[in-house]
Design an enzyme around this catalytic site. Structure first.
Site, PDB file in Angstrom:
ATOM      1  CG  HIS A  72      -1.784   1.180   1.389  1.00 56.96           C
ATOM      2  ND1 HIS A  72      -3.128   1.156   1.125  1.00 56.96           N
ATOM      3  CD2 HIS A  72      -1.519   2.450   1.794  1.00 56.96           C
ATOM      4  CE1 HIS A  72      -3.651   2.350   1.347  1.00 56.96           C
ATOM      5  NE2 HIS A  72      -2.687   3.147   1.762  1.00 56.96           N
ATOM      6  CD  GLU A  73       1.483   3.612   3.666  1.00 55.26           C
ATOM      7  OE1 GLU A  73       1.667   4.674   3.045  1.00 55.26           O
ATOM      8  OE2 GLU A  73       0.442   3.390   4.314  1.00 55.26           O
ATOM      9  CG  HIS A 112       0.287   6.326  -0.688  1.00 53.58           C
ATOM     10  ND1 HIS A 112      -0.733   7.000  -1.308  1.00 53.58           N
ATOM     11  CD2 HIS A 112      -0.261   5.751   0.422  1.00 53.58           C
ATOM     12  CE1 HIS A 112      -1.853   6.850  -0.610  1.00 53.58           C
ATOM     13  NE2 HIS A 112      -1.595   6.080   0.436  1.00 53.58           N
ATOM     14  CG  HIS A 160       0.345   9.078  -6.887  1.00 56.87           C
ATOM     15  ND1 HIS A 160      -0.781   9.423  -6.178  1.00 56.87           N
ATOM     16  CD2 HIS A 160       0.207   9.687  -8.100  1.00 56.87           C
ATOM     17  CE1 HIS A 160      -1.575  10.180  -6.926  1.00 56.87           C
ATOM     18  NE2 HIS A 160      -0.989  10.357  -8.084  1.00 56.87           N
TER      19      HIS A 160
END
Length: 707
Positions: free
Chosen positions: A497-498, A501, A504
């Site tokens: 998940h991290e 990010h 991104h």
């Protein structure tokens, strides 16, 4: 948001603002924050930065920005995009250098000096921000450019920056009267202090609790890995020969799941869910009430019905009604499932003949029992296959297969802790993309949860791409003795998940920093992170990293099959506890101006109205709901489930090709989502990738709620 541990990721937005002079400050010539960075890739020179450097760096940065703004407003030239909007965009560079390092360290590696500085900096930062956005001469120039936008022949990105800049002024009070602006300044000052105090109280409360176990029989049911970690924690605390459990997730969650001693489970659960609600110096009840009231007053000043209306205007949801529509639809589907889960657990308790009723501190324990009965699945069986270093290499390999990028460890680069690692990220052709830091383990100086942040955001200056420097910060299970860090499935998913990010931020390819990377609405920012979770346990990906830490054997297919089969178990609980917190957030932030709430009574009233069963608490109760009261997610916690509609629909695009690494689909996701930042409306970005609007059916299917 799947069946996660209670703490989740936080993304910390850096807000650039001010401070007062302190004695004992380092002179400018000796201040690394006031000199050009000479480190590799121009990362912050962490080893040279001391607390005394921050205040003069903030002051110099604020002074420089004010001088540049004065120069903008003093121009005789008519306002245009370059001399006003672009100039304003560039005005705070020096301040940003100090701010990114300071705010990231106060989250990931704080100390009493930094915490004291935070309390001084916060109100002055708010003042500095107000001095910019409430500057009538500056706003007049911004408004002139905005009013003539149709005739300026701007690029789409310039138009977007202009629109965002103008809205930032209006939403900060630029159109208010002088008296209203003074009221706004006072509110902002108080809000800044309260949010800092909330976070500091929570960190102190979390660190202040320990449960010492000195009887072997009280460890019954706990896996060896958990008891070994507790023994190591006790030794580190000077209590060798005992076992120490804390409120950090890696400690409290396994205890609640496996400990047979019900009284100790109750003690741990109540300590966790009563954080900052003990009527002492660290109590957050009054802070919660005051924050909700102040936010409502500020929204009313700006002409909004509520704080939620103010926030959501800039999000995909647009209105509280639209966000609540999704939340309530899912609540209706999930609550009966949660009730059935509770009934299943009660049957197990009844069979044990103890004449006990299921309580909240029993849920994790009996859910694990039911899971084992129904699926013969124990998540602890997977730990030996999830060595942290192997998971990291699997994540790198996944990113390489999707986007062609590579990761090379940087061993001679400054870090803020010795256990933090850094990697250079490059394109397949060797072109430098950026740097990523990774900080994995809990400590007293770090907030709970997991988050991604930036030390330098991507931008383009004079045709040259400014490479980003990002970081992911987690609180994973630590190594213990000769045993490496072995992650739980939840921790593996959080890592993916991290990292989503981080991609991104790293792959951003825009001109203006304000629009870069994760600078997108809250209910869109979780798409890149949550879609990465989908790859974590795909068979092709598991073969890349899920190897037994001792034998090197790949995780058995049968064990993976059991994990997949059990993945939708307990989804009633997972969905309900998340939705309860999301709806609590929306309820706090839809109160009208002048309303004062009593936090415990308000929370109970809202949960009773929803029909939340007593065996489940909101994922975050009011006094430790850091996302919304100290983490930038106010009226925005719903965004995880909103983005989950997007990420399930988006991953279906890969699955539909028959190849989860389909090059064309990955290229489209990179170019239409990851690279674009906030340069385009989120729904337009999504439709450019998917060629249609997202559909909720994939979310319902992934949670087992479709029926």
């Amino acid at each position: 948001m799947r069946a996660k541990n209670i703490s989740r990721n936080l993304i910390f937005a850096i807000s650039m603002t001010t401070a007062t002079t302190l004695s004992g400050q380092a002179p400018a010539a000796d201040n690394p924050l006031l000199q050009p960075y000479t480190t590799s890739f121009k990362v912050p020179p962490f080893t040279d930065i001391k607390p005394a450097h921050f205040m003069p760096a903030f002051e110099a940065g604020m002074q420089q920005q004010q001088e540049k703004i004065t120069a903008i407003t003093a121009q005789k030239s008519a306002p245009d995009f370059e001399n006003t909007i672009a100039a304003l965009e560039q005005s705070g560079k020096q301040l940003q250098l100090a701010g990114t390092v300071f705010f990231n360290l106060t989250s990931a590696n704080t100390n009493p000096e930094l915490e004291a500085l935070s309390r001084q900096i916060a109100p002055r930062m708010a003042q500095h921000s107000d001095d910019i956005y409430l500057n009538p001469n500056l706003f007049a120039r911004v408004k002139t450019v905005y009013d003539h936008r149709a005739t300026l022949k701007l690029t789409p990105e310039q138009y977007r920056l202009l629109e965002k800049t103008y809205k930032a002024f209006v939403r900060s009070g630029a159109k208010l009267s002088e008296a209203q602006q003074m009221q706004m300044r006072n509110i902002n000052k108080e809000l800044s202090l309260l949010t800092v105090k909330f976070g500091q109280n929570l960190l102190a409360e979390t660190n202040g609790f320990e449960m010492i176990v000195d009887k072997q029989e009280d460890l019954a049911g706990l896996p060896a890995s958990v008891t070994a970690a507790a023994a190591a924690s006790a030794k580190d605390a000077g209590k060798e020969g005992k076992w120490r459990f804390t409120l950090h997730n890696a400690s409290v969650m396994p205890f609640l799941q496996y400990a047979q001693n019900r009284a100790l489970r109750e003690k741990m659960y109540k300590a966790y869910t009563n954080r900052c609600n003990n009527n002492d110096a660290l109590d957050n009840k009054e802070i919660v009430s005051r924050l909700a009231t102040l936010r409502a007053e500020k929204a009313a000043l700006l002409g909004y019905a509520s704080h939620a209306d103010f926030v959501l205007e800039e999000n995909m949801a647009k209105t509280p009604a639209q966000a609540n529509e999704l939340l309530n639809k899912l609540w209706t589907a999930a609550l009966p499932v949660a009730k059935n889960e509770a009934a299943e657990m009660q049957k197990v308790m009844d069979r044990e003949g103890k004449n006990e009723q299921l309580e909240a501190w029993d849920w994790f324990y009996y859910a694990d029992k039911v899971r084992k009965e129904k699926y013969n699945y124990d998540a602890e069986e997977l730990r030996p296959y999830f060595k942290l270093e192997n998971v990291r290499e699997g994540i790198f390999a996944t990113a390489q297969k999707l986007y062609g990028i590579t990761f090379t460890q940087l061993k001679d680069i400054p870090v803020y802790r010795e256990d933090v690692t850094a990697y250079e990220v490059k394109e397949a052709n060797g072109q430098h993309i950026g740097v990523i830091y990774m900080d994995f383990f809990p400590r007293a100086s770090k907030r709970g949860g997991a988050w991604m942040t930036s030390y330098r955001k991507q931008a383009t200056e004079k045709g040259t791409r400014i490479a980003p420097v990002v970081s992911i910060v987690c609180n994973f299970t630590k190594p213990n003795g000769n045993q490496p860090a072995l992650l739980t499935p939840d921790e593996v998913e959080t890592f993916f998940h991290e990292f989503g990010h981080a991609l991104h931020g790293l792959l951003s390819n825009v001109r203006y920093e304000t629009l870069s990377g994760t600078s997108v609405p809250r209910d869109f920012v979780e798409l890149p992170s949550q879609i990465m979770e989908h790859w974590a346990f795909e068979p092709e990906v598991l073969k890349m990293y899920a190897k037994h830490y001792e034998t090197g054997e790949l995780v058995p297919d049968a064990l993976v099959a059991k994990m997949k089969e059990a993945s939708k178990f307990n989804q009633g609980f997972a969905t309900v506890e998340y939705l309860a917190a999301s709806l609590l957030d929306m309820n706090y932030h839809t109160i009208a101006a002048g309303t004062k709430v009593d936090a415990p009574a308000f929370e109970k009233q809202q949960m009773d109205k929803l029909g939340l069963i007593p065996q489940i608490a909101p994922r975050y109760k009011s006094t430790y709901f850091q996302h919304i009261f100290s983490g930038g997610y106010s009226a925005g916690y719903y965004s995880y489930i909103w983005s989950e509609v997007l990420d399930n629909d988006a991953f279906a695009a890969f699955k539909e090709t028959g190849n989860i690494f389909d090059p064309a689909t990955a290229r489209s996701f990179r170019t239409n989502v990851l690279e674009k930042g906030g340069t385009v409306e989120p729904m337009d970005l999504y439709k450019a990738f998917r060629l249609r609007a997202p559909e909720v059916k994939f979310l319902l299917k992934s949670r087992g709620l479709e029926n």
